[in-house]
Design an enzyme around this catalytic site. Structure first.
Site, mmCIF file in Angstrom:
data_model
loop_
_atom_site.group_PDB
_atom_site.id
_atom_site.type_symbol
_atom_site.label_atom_id
_atom_site.label_comp_id
_atom_site.label_asym_id
_atom_site.label_seq_id
_atom_site.Cartn_x
_atom_site.Cartn_y
_atom_site.Cartn_z
ATOM 1 N N ALA A 264 1.114 19.461 0.540
ATOM 2 C CA ALA A 264 0.883 18.612 1.307
ATOM 3 C C ALA A 264 -0.369 19.477 2.848
ATOM 4 O O ALA A 264 -0.567 19.715 3.572
ATOM 5 C CB ALA A 264 1.656 18.172 2.069
ATOM 6 N N HIS B 200 19.325 3.743 34.137
ATOM 7 C CA HIS B 200 19.575 5.618 34.351
ATOM 8 C C HIS B 200 20.925 5.507 33.252
ATOM 9 O O HIS B 200 21.593 3.749 33.583
ATOM 10 C CB HIS B 200 19.758 6.139 35.262
ATOM 11 N N ALA C 8 -1.497 4.264 10.067
ATOM 12 C CA ALA C 8 -1.316 3.218 9.075
ATOM 13 C C ALA C 8 -1.068 1.920 10.097
ATOM 14 O O ALA C 8 -2.429 1.310 10.103
ATOM 15 C CB ALA C 8 0.305 2.539 8.839
ATOM 16 N N GLY D 288 0.698 -1.397 -0.256
ATOM 17 C CA GLY D 288 -0.599 -0.181 0.037
ATOM 18 C C GLY D 288 1.102 1.413 0.239
ATOM 19 O O GLY D 288 2.484 1.329 -0.278
ATOM 20 N N VAL D 289 0.264 2.281 -0.221
ATOM 21 C CA VAL D 289 0.775 3.691 -0.089
ATOM 22 C C VAL D 289 2.295 3.544 1.595
ATOM 23 O O VAL D 289 2.978 4.011 1.219
ATOM 24 C CB VAL D 289 -0.152 4.855 0.176
ATOM 25 N N LYS E 260 10.775 7.471 5.583
ATOM 26 C CA LYS E 260 11.591 7.184 7.557
ATOM 27 C C LYS E 260 12.506 6.871 6.348
ATOM 28 O O LYS E 260 14.079 7.159 7.275
ATOM 29 C CB LYS E 260 10.885 6.438 8.414
ATOM 30 N N VAL F 203 -1.387 29.883 0.303
ATOM 31 C CA VAL F 203 -1.125 29.516 -1.026
ATOM 32 C C VAL F 203 -2.102 29.963 -1.926
ATOM 33 O O VAL F 203 -3.067 28.947 -2.064
ATOM 34 C CB VAL F 203 0.187 28.680 -2.062
HETATM 35 P P1 NAD Z 1 -2.008 17.180 7.814
HETATM 36 O O1 NAD Z 1 -3.808 17.207 8.180
HETATM 37 O O2 NAD Z 1 -0.700 16.746 8.970
HETATM 38 O O3 NAD Z 1 -1.342 18.984 8.011
HETATM 39 C C1 NAD Z 1 -2.175 19.100 6.561
HETATM 40 C C2 NAD Z 1 -2.019 20.729 7.137
HETATM 41 O O4 NAD Z 1 -2.101 21.869 6.206
HETATM 42 C C3 NAD Z 1 -2.342 20.974 8.510
HETATM 43 O O5 NAD Z 1 -1.887 21.528 8.998
HETATM 44 C C4 NAD Z 1 -3.239 22.315 7.488
HETATM 45 O O6 NAD Z 1 -4.000 23.394 8.798
HETATM 46 C C5 NAD Z 1 -2.104 22.985 6.455
HETATM 47 N N1 NAD Z 1 -3.406 23.402 5.241
HETATM 48 C C6 NAD Z 1 -4.677 22.897 4.785
HETATM 49 N N2 NAD Z 1 -4.743 24.082 4.474
HETATM 50 C C7 NAD Z 1 -3.991 24.413 3.293
HETATM 51 C C8 NAD Z 1 -4.029 25.473 2.613
HETATM 52 N N3 NAD Z 1 -4.541 25.458 1.629
HETATM 53 N N4 NAD Z 1 -2.594 26.540 2.711
HETATM 54 C C9 NAD Z 1 -1.705 26.357 3.565
HETATM 55 N N5 NAD Z 1 -1.813 25.250 4.677
HETATM 56 C C10 NAD Z 1 -3.169 24.408 4.482
HETATM 57 O O7 NAD Z 1 -1.378 16.149 6.141
HETATM 58 P P2 NAD Z 1 -0.900 16.175 5.758
HETATM 59 O O8 NAD Z 1 0.554 16.534 6.142
HETATM 60 O O9 NAD Z 1 -1.109 15.949 4.199
HETATM 61 O O10 NAD Z 1 -0.384 14.652 5.929
HETATM 62 C C11 NAD Z 1 -1.928 13.914 5.875
HETATM 63 C C12 NAD Z 1 -2.163 12.443 6.819
HETATM 64 O O11 NAD Z 1 -0.856 11.665 6.076
HETATM 65 C C13 NAD Z 1 -1.645 12.751 8.263
HETATM 66 O O12 NAD Z 1 -3.178 13.944 8.553
HETATM 67 C C14 NAD Z 1 -1.434 12.050 8.559
HETATM 68 O O13 NAD Z 1 -2.317 10.689 9.122
HETATM 69 C C15 NAD Z 1 -0.591 11.391 7.606
HETATM 70 N N6 NAD Z 1 0.885 10.666 7.803
HETATM 71 C C16 NAD Z 1 1.384 10.569 8.604
HETATM 72 C C17 NAD Z 1 2.899 10.437 9.036
HETATM 73 C C18 NAD Z 1 3.252 10.323 10.567
HETATM 74 O O14 NAD Z 1 2.618 9.082 11.197
HETATM 75 N N7 NAD Z 1 4.452 10.301 10.789
HETATM 76 C C19 NAD Z 1 3.672 10.757 8.224
HETATM 77 C C20 NAD Z 1 3.303 11.648 6.760
HETATM 78 C C21 NAD Z 1 0.816 11.610 6.696
#
Ligand code: NAD
Length: 473
Positions: A270, A445, A321, A43-44, A54, A239
């Site tokens: 993102a 520790h 995930a 998957g993704v 990572k 933007v």
């Molecule tokens: P996210 O929801 O984490 O962050 C999106 C961000 O974009 C938010 O802070 C939001 O306020 C902002 N945003 C939305 N529209 C905008 C705009 N027009 N202009 C500027 N900012 C804007 O989403 P993501 O980073 O795309 O990730 C998606 C999902 O993937 C996450 O919610 C998470 O569940 C998953 N993910 C998890 C991990 C991890 O577990 N480490 C890593 C990557 C992604």
């Protein structure tokens, strides 16, 4: 169970939710078919998400550490990047893991079908693969189709310079300047990678803080660090348009932030993900979506169609995930007739930046929103011996405590390796730990895990390494 009474189960989507569901169903004796577009399960997450990101973040952290080490008396030269080799290494990691999953599927006698599935009815799936069509009849199906990058209409531009996370992970080049729209998980993780590799990164976030779901005190050390590493971080900014100009993408900004230069070598969008429910033929079933477009399910992951279950991103937030994996197991057990429900006390969230930001259970902000009276105990990592030996004093460990029962309702950690420390946090939340349990449990520790014990000790006013007391939330 004879082969005739084995329930026939189809799992659509082979990410960490789908493959976990398929393997669990097979272990419970069912006749399982797992359907996905990709050549192997993964998957993704494995192909173009958690795992490749990572791998790259590991490299970024190595680069950052070699830079920091000059302060400890050990200097390395500037890293020489061999991008094709780096891409090969990342791909090698993905290939190893996805091949391994293929072997596990075969070992469990799960039939793997590479193709696109489409529900023709509540007990029939059509699978199209390379122009060939197969029909699969099932007693039960589990929808685990995940989510897709959400790209707002105003930011849609058909240019290789405008990327989603999948394209950014291809690491085509290291752009001189990178504009990241969205200061969430993906924006900050990939920003960390590209910045370490040499890009000048600008992050634009529409809300008033990075990682909107996390408590502000946990985000603060990361934000301070990123302000130094990135070129710009613009909050309360959007933007509103992108256009291709000579050798760059020109961005129009709206809100508080205004860059010196509006032209960027590349742009990463993102801004969140959207459930993948389109073109699955769900309209040929009783499966219903909620008002946000997620598949409606009950605790056992049953949809409105009795033969169809759904798990993971396609059923709602958090899109993680490990949540999908847990739900996959629950769905398979529910199909086997076991009295199960997915009701974890906490689902850990880990943002793999530097420092990492991680939390589990109730956040302080959620407690305030819900009018829950909580006490908060924070242990700063500047007082941790282990953190100091590692040169990573930017961080804190925080407990959200219900004073009437002394139960720990939430744990947040920011710092190096916070994600790994979530292991103890998850156990604590899931077992309904009291703050005195954490205070009295002898931690080795010097370790970073001690900070959990010290935060608990602080609640009682006597951490050995820190003079402060807890603050009321
Ligand atoms: P996210 O929801 O984490 O962050 C999106 C961000 O974009 C938010 O802070 C939001 O306020 C902002 N945003 C939305 N529209 C905008 C705009 N027009 N202009 C500027 N900012 C804007 O989403 P993501 O980073 O795309 O990730 C998606 C999902 O993937 C996450 O919610 C998470 O569940 C998953 N993910 C998890 C991990 C991890 O577990 N480490 C890593 C990557 C992604």
């Amino acid at each position: 169970m004879t082969s005739e009474d084995r329930p026939r189960v189809v799992v659509l989507g082979a990410g960490p939710g789908g493959y976990a569901a398929a393997f669990q169903a097979a272990d419970l004796g069912m006749d399982v078919t797992l359907v996905d577009d990709a050549p192997q399960p993964g998957g993704v997450c494995l192909y173009r998400g958690c795992i490749p990101s990572k791998a790259l973040l590991h490299v970024a952290s190595l680069i950052q550490e070699t830079r920091a080490s000059s302060e400890w008396g050990v200097s390395f030269g500037e890293p020489k990047l061999d991008l094709p080799k780096l891409r090969d290494w990342k791909q090698g990691v993905v290939d190893k893991l996805t091949r391994g999953l293929g072997q596990i599927a075969r070992g469990r006698h799960v039939t793997y079908m590479q193709g696109r599935g489409y529900f023709e009815g509540p007990n029939r799936l059509r699978v199209r693969s390379d122009g060939e069509i197969s029909e699969v009849e099932f007693d039960y199906a589990i929808v685990a189709t995940g989510s897709l990058s959400a790209i707002p209409q105003v930011l849609r531009l058909d240019s290789p310079r405008v990327m989603d996370s999948e394209a950014a992970l291809e690491l085509e080049d290291v752009p001189e300047t990178l504009l990241i729209v969205g200061g969430g998980y993906i924006g900050l993780e990939l920003g960390t990678v590209y910045s370490a590799l040499g890009s000048q990164v600008t992050v634009v976030e529409m809300t008033n803080g990075l990682l909107p779901g996390a408590d502000r005190d946990l985000v603060e050390p990361l934000q301070r660090r990123l302000k130094r590493e990135f070129r710009d971080i613009f909050l309360n900014t959007r933007v509103s348009a992108l256009e291709e100009v000579e050798g760059a993408i020109r961005a129009t900004f709206q809100g508080e932030g205004e860059p010196d230069n509006h032209d960027f070598s590349r742009v990463l969008i993102a801004v969140g993900r959207t459930p993948n429910t389109q073109r699955l033929g769900l309209e040929n079933t009783q499966v219903r979506l909620d008002e946000r477009g997620f598949i409606r399910v009950d605790g056992a992951r049953r949809t409105d169609e009795p033969s169809i279950f759904a798990i993971g991103d396609v059923t709602g937030e958090p899109m993680l995930a490990h949540k999908a994996t847990h739900e996959g197991r629950v769905a398979a057990e529910a199909i086997a007739g076991m009295p199960v429900a997915s009701e974890p006390a906490g689902i850990p969230a880990v943002v793999f930046t530097d420092p990492e930001v991680a939390w589990c259970g109730l956040t302080e902000a959620q407690a305030i929103d819900r009018g829950i009276d909580v006490a908060v105990s924070r242990f700063p990592w500047a007082a941790s011996g282990r953190a100091t030996t590692m040169g990573t004093r930017e961080g804190l460990t925080k407990l959200v405590i219900e004073p009437s029962t002394e139960r720990v309702l939430g744990i947040g950690i920011t710092g190096h390796g916070a994600g790994e420390l979530m292991g103890e946090a998850v156990m604590a939340i899931e077992m309904g730990v009291r703050v005195s349990d954490l205070h009295l449990a002898v931690h080795a520790h010097p370790t970073l895990a001690e900070t959990l014990m010290e935060a608990a000790s602080l609640y009682f006013g006597h951490s050995p390494h820190y003079l402060g007391r807890q603050t009321r939330g």
